[in-house]
Design a protein around this motif. Structure first.
Motif, short mmCIF file in Angstrom:
data_model
loop_
_atom_site.label_atom_id
_atom_site.label_comp_id
_atom_site.label_asym_id
_atom_site.label_seq_id
_atom_site.Cartn_x
_atom_site.Cartn_y
_atom_site.Cartn_z
N ARG A 311 0.86 -1.12 -0.15
CA ARG A 311 -0.06 0.06 0.17
C ARG A 311 0.90 1.21 -0.15
O ARG A 311 2.01 0.97 0.42
CB ARG A 311 -0.87 -0.01 1.16
CG ARG A 311 -0.26 0.15 2.60
CD ARG A 311 -1.18 0.29 3.80
NE ARG A 311 -1.85 1.56 3.67
CZ ARG A 311 -1.48 2.67 4.43
NH1 ARG A 311 -0.11 2.82 4.89
NH2 ARG A 311 -2.34 3.74 4.54
N ASN A 315 0.09 8.43 5.00
CA ASN A 315 -0.94 8.90 4.69
C ASN A 315 -0.81 10.17 3.65
O ASN A 315 0.09 10.55 3.71
CB ASN A 315 -2.06 9.54 5.80
CG ASN A 315 -2.17 8.37 6.74
OD1 ASN A 315 -2.55 7.31 6.41
ND2 ASN A 315 -1.89 8.51 8.14
N TRP A 335 0.45 11.03 -2.24
CA TRP A 335 0.38 9.87 -1.75
C TRP A 335 1.24 8.87 -2.30
O TRP A 335 0.73 8.23 -3.40
CB TRP A 335 -1.20 9.46 -1.45
CG TRP A 335 -1.28 8.27 -0.30
CD1 TRP A 335 -0.27 8.03 0.64
CD2 TRP A 335 -2.12 7.50 -0.19
NE1 TRP A 335 -0.58 7.02 1.37
CE2 TRP A 335 -1.98 6.78 0.87
CE3 TRP A 335 -3.38 7.18 -0.92
CZ2 TRP A 335 -2.71 5.78 1.38
CZ3 TRP A 335 -4.23 6.18 -0.32
CH2 TRP A 335 -3.96 5.53 0.56
N THR A 378 -8.33 10.15 -2.29
CA THR A 378 -7.45 9.21 -2.66
C THR A 378 -8.00 7.74 -2.84
O THR A 378 -8.61 7.47 -1.72
CB THR A 378 -6.08 9.16 -1.83
OG1 THR A 378 -6.57 8.60 -0.59
CG2 THR A 378 -5.47 10.78 -1.71
N GLU A 383 -7.06 0.93 0.10
CA GLU A 383 -7.55 1.66 1.05
C GLU A 383 -8.04 2.84 0.12
O GLU A 383 -7.52 3.40 -0.91
CB GLU A 383 -6.60 2.13 1.86
CG GLU A 383 -6.89 3.06 3.30
CD GLU A 383 -5.82 3.37 3.80
OE1 GLU A 383 -5.40 4.53 4.18
OE2 GLU A 383 -5.21 2.39 4.52
N LYS A 384 -9.20 3.55 0.63
CA LYS A 384 -9.40 5.04 0.48
C LYS A 384 -9.11 5.93 1.50
O LYS A 384 -9.38 5.58 2.65
CB LYS A 384 -10.84 5.09 0.01
CG LYS A 384 -11.65 4.21 -1.30
CD LYS A 384 -12.92 4.41 -1.52
CE LYS A 384 -13.11 3.77 -2.92
NZ LYS A 384 -14.79 4.00 -3.22
N ASN A 385 -8.59 6.89 0.97
CA ASN A 385 -8.25 8.09 2.05
C ASN A 385 -8.65 9.36 1.59
O ASN A 385 -8.95 9.62 0.65
CB ASN A 385 -6.67 7.78 2.30
CG ASN A 385 -6.44 8.17 3.85
OD1 ASN A 385 -6.89 8.85 4.66
ND2 ASN A 385 -5.59 7.27 4.47
N LYS A 386 -8.29 10.43 2.44
CA LYS A 386 -8.21 11.85 1.89
C LYS A 386 -7.44 12.58 2.69
O LYS A 386 -6.95 12.33 3.89
CB LYS A 386 -9.77 12.12 2.14
CG LYS A 386 -10.23 12.15 3.57
CD LYS A 386 -11.95 12.42 3.67
CE LYS A 386 -12.31 12.22 5.13
NZ LYS A 386 -13.70 12.48 5.22
N CYS A 387 -7.34 14.06 2.24
CA CYS A 387 -6.57 14.92 3.17
C CYS A 387 -7.21 16.37 2.63
O CYS A 387 -7.95 16.59 1.79
CB CYS A 387 -5.15 15.06 3.16
SG CYS A 387 -4.58 15.29 1.32
#
Length: 601
Positions: A311, A315, A335, A378, A383-387
């Motif tokens: 992965r 983050n 990322w 993202t 995984e799905k993520n964000k900022c």
């Protein structure tokens, strides 16, 4: 008492009975009754009496029987006959009662008192004597030592160093066990076909009229291992390279089963918890947990398949910066790493553009962007993520001024202008209408937030109007700083209760250039040398410097004052050799005409 005396005493009793019948003129009949309890409890080593009373006949034959065996007989006019083996214990009282001296356990029995008289009906009464010994040193044991679930039975049995038990009661975890002939025998308790639910604390309560004892024993019923499970924490369908996880092997059993982990045909751990840190793809596969009951030797096993994938590292990070000569904003999302790379996009800025691992979008700065938060989404197969990132114009701020003296003896005035902003604001400096640049006198910090001004003479700072402007593409804030010479804006005097010590305090205007302070006094000598090694040389009409304080100080303590004398104090602000206007003069003492002891004049 001699044998003759005893015989005389018994004769007197029966003579009294005879005379009683004669004087009453009645026909005497035998009357017999106990004068106490017919069931008597006695403690070993004590004296106890079976008490009776009788009347109605002269010279009857009296006898005591232990069960059916006579132990004492007596006829009027003779001495009592006592069983020779019991003469040290048995004693016949004049009224016919039977006393046991230092009674022992062997005298527990039924006793009958019988009176016989020719021509009259024989009468008798019966007693029960129970002799008890105090219960001591009770212990419990289990048979067998190891109690295993599914076996036929196990037994608990008690023993004691001494004692006579009148009643025994068995308990399990504080609740009485209802016993019967199947599970209770003399001194023991039998548990048939034990299960794990029979594990607990057992106790027996033993009692007699003279005391009781409770003895406890913990019994563990062994079983297992059974129902094995492997749990992963955190629980996930797959794991990312670099993750850490715990594999815990659980199985029911008593004692707690021992654990052995097997991976790739090798024993890798004997701990119940397998700690896998920073896992790599090569650590994926089947992990087998073997469970063993060390006492019963029973075994069980279970396997777990661990999947490990890559992965992106850490983050996602969002940022914004000024570009194109501080005119435009560039929003950035990153990322990096991962297989495959994550896809990134700012849907509210431009949903048509995306990037793999990195994404930068440049936009024209406008008021509608000020304080607005944008999200970078993202997406990755794992995984799905964000900022989030928010751009904002500089906020209002207050400059700060600090004065020091450097190693070369120059006065250094540091002006700080810091405003909260995103992206960070650039600070522009000017003096009057001219821009300030780095040089001998002026030095701007690398982040542009601080300006240092160096000079030997404070007069060169005076009447200088400096301006700092904090700017980013969304706006700016401007502040002016008018430096001034050494000065004091306010001062106060605070004496102690008896007037021998005082504290002098003062304040300095925000943009005043000050490197130190002279504390001055006018008046008589102090009573002794003060704490700062300054001593007045005699009474003087002028002010004398008695202390010096650095530019950061805002108070001074003065000691050894004579409360009967009058003193005056003032503070002189200094910038190296340049003196500023003194503070107001503060007076302490009785004065000439003013009755107020503490005064400023």
């Amino acid at each position: 008492m001699t044998k003759v005396d005893k015989t005389k005493r018994f004769s007197e009793v029966f003579l009294f009975l005879l005379l009683s019948c004669t004087f009453q003129g009645t026909h005497c009949e035998l009357v017999l009754s106990p004068t106490g309890h017919t069931v008597v409890n006695a403690e070993v080593g004590r004296n106890v009496t079976l008490a009776v009373s009788f009347s109605g006949a002269t010279d009857p034959v009296v006898a005591w029987f232990m069960k059916d065996v006579p132990v004492i007989t007596w006829t009027f006019g003779s001495s009592p006959i006592i069983d020779g083996k019991k003469t040290n214990v048995l004693r016949l009282e004049p009224n016919g009662s039977l006393t046991f001296v230092n009674v022992s356990l062997e005298f527990s029995s039924n006793y009958t008192f019988e009176i016989t008289k020719a021509g009259l009906k024989q009468v008798s009464t019966t007693f029960t004597l129970n002799v008890f010994e105090i219960i001591q040193n009770v212990t419990l044991r289990s048979e067998p030592d190891l109690v295993i679930e599914g076996t036929d039975r196990f037994m608990l049995e008690y023993s004691m160093s001494q004692g006579v038990v009148q009643q025994q009661t068995w308990f399990y975890n504080g609740r009485e066990i209802q016993t019967n002939s199947n599970n209770s025998k003399d001194k023991s308790l039998v548990i048939l076909r034990p299960t794990r639910s029979d594990t607990g604390q057992y106790s027996v309560f033993l009692t007699n009229p003279f005391g009781s004892v409770t003895t406890y024993m913990n019994v563990t019923v062994l079983y297992g291992p059974e129902d094995p499970k492997i749990q992963a924490r955190p629980a996930q369908p797959f794991y990312v390279s670099g993750d850490s996880l715990l594999l815990s092997c659980l199985g029911e059993g008593s004692p707690k089963p021992s654990i052995e982990w097997i991976f790739g045909g090798q024993n890798i751990s004997r701990s119940a918890i397998l700690n896998l840190t920073n896992v790599k793809t090569g650590q994926g596969g089947d992990y087998t947990c073997m469970l063993l009951n060390e006492l019963t030797k029973n075994q069980s096993q279970i396997s777990f398949t661990l999947d490990v994938y890559e992965r992106p590292s850490e983050n996602p990070l969002c940022s914004v910066q000024s570009v194109n000569n501080n005119v435009d904003l560039q929003y950035h999302c990153q990322w990096s790493g991962g297989t495959p790379q994550a896809r990134l996009f700012f849907p509210e800025l431009d949903n048509s553009k995306s990037g793999l691992g990195n994404l930068s979008l440049t936009v024209n700065a406008s008021e509608n962007l000020d304080g607005r938060t944008f999200m970078c989404l993202t997406e990755h197969p794992i995984e799905k993520n964000k900022c989030n990132i928010t751009a904002s114009s500089p906020l209002k701020f207050l400059p700060t001024v600090q004065t020091t003296v450097n190693f070369a003896g120059k006065i250094v005035v540091s002006i700080h202008c810091v405003s909260e902003a995103s992206p960070s604001a650039v600070v522009l400096w000017s003096r009057g209408s001219e821009a300030v640049t780095n040089g001998t006198t002026h030095q701007i910090s690398s982040d542009t937030t601080q300006l240092q001004i160096r000079d030997y003479n404070v007069s060169n700072f005076l009447l200088q109007n400096y301006t700092c402007t904090c700017k980013n593409p969304l706006g700016g804030q401007r502040r002016e700083i008018q430096l001034r010479g050494p000065s004091i804006s306010n001062s106060n005097l605070f004496p102690n209760q008896d007037g021998t010590i005082l504290t002098l305090t003062w304040e300095v205007p925000p943009y005043s250039v000050v490197t130190g302070f002279d504390i001055q006094m006018k008046g008589p000598d102090l009573q002794s040398k003060n704490r700062y090694d300054a001593q007045s040389k005699g009474k003087s009409n002028g002010f004398q410097t008695i202390q010096w304080k650095p530019g950061s100080a805002r108070s001074a303590d003065i000691f050894d004052l004579n409360p009967k004398l009058t003193y005056r104090f003032q503070v002189i602000p200094k910038a190296l050799r340049t003196d500023g206007e003194p503070s107001e003069v503060h007076r302490i003492g009785p004065g000439n005409t003013n009755t107020n002891r503490f005064n400023s004049s």
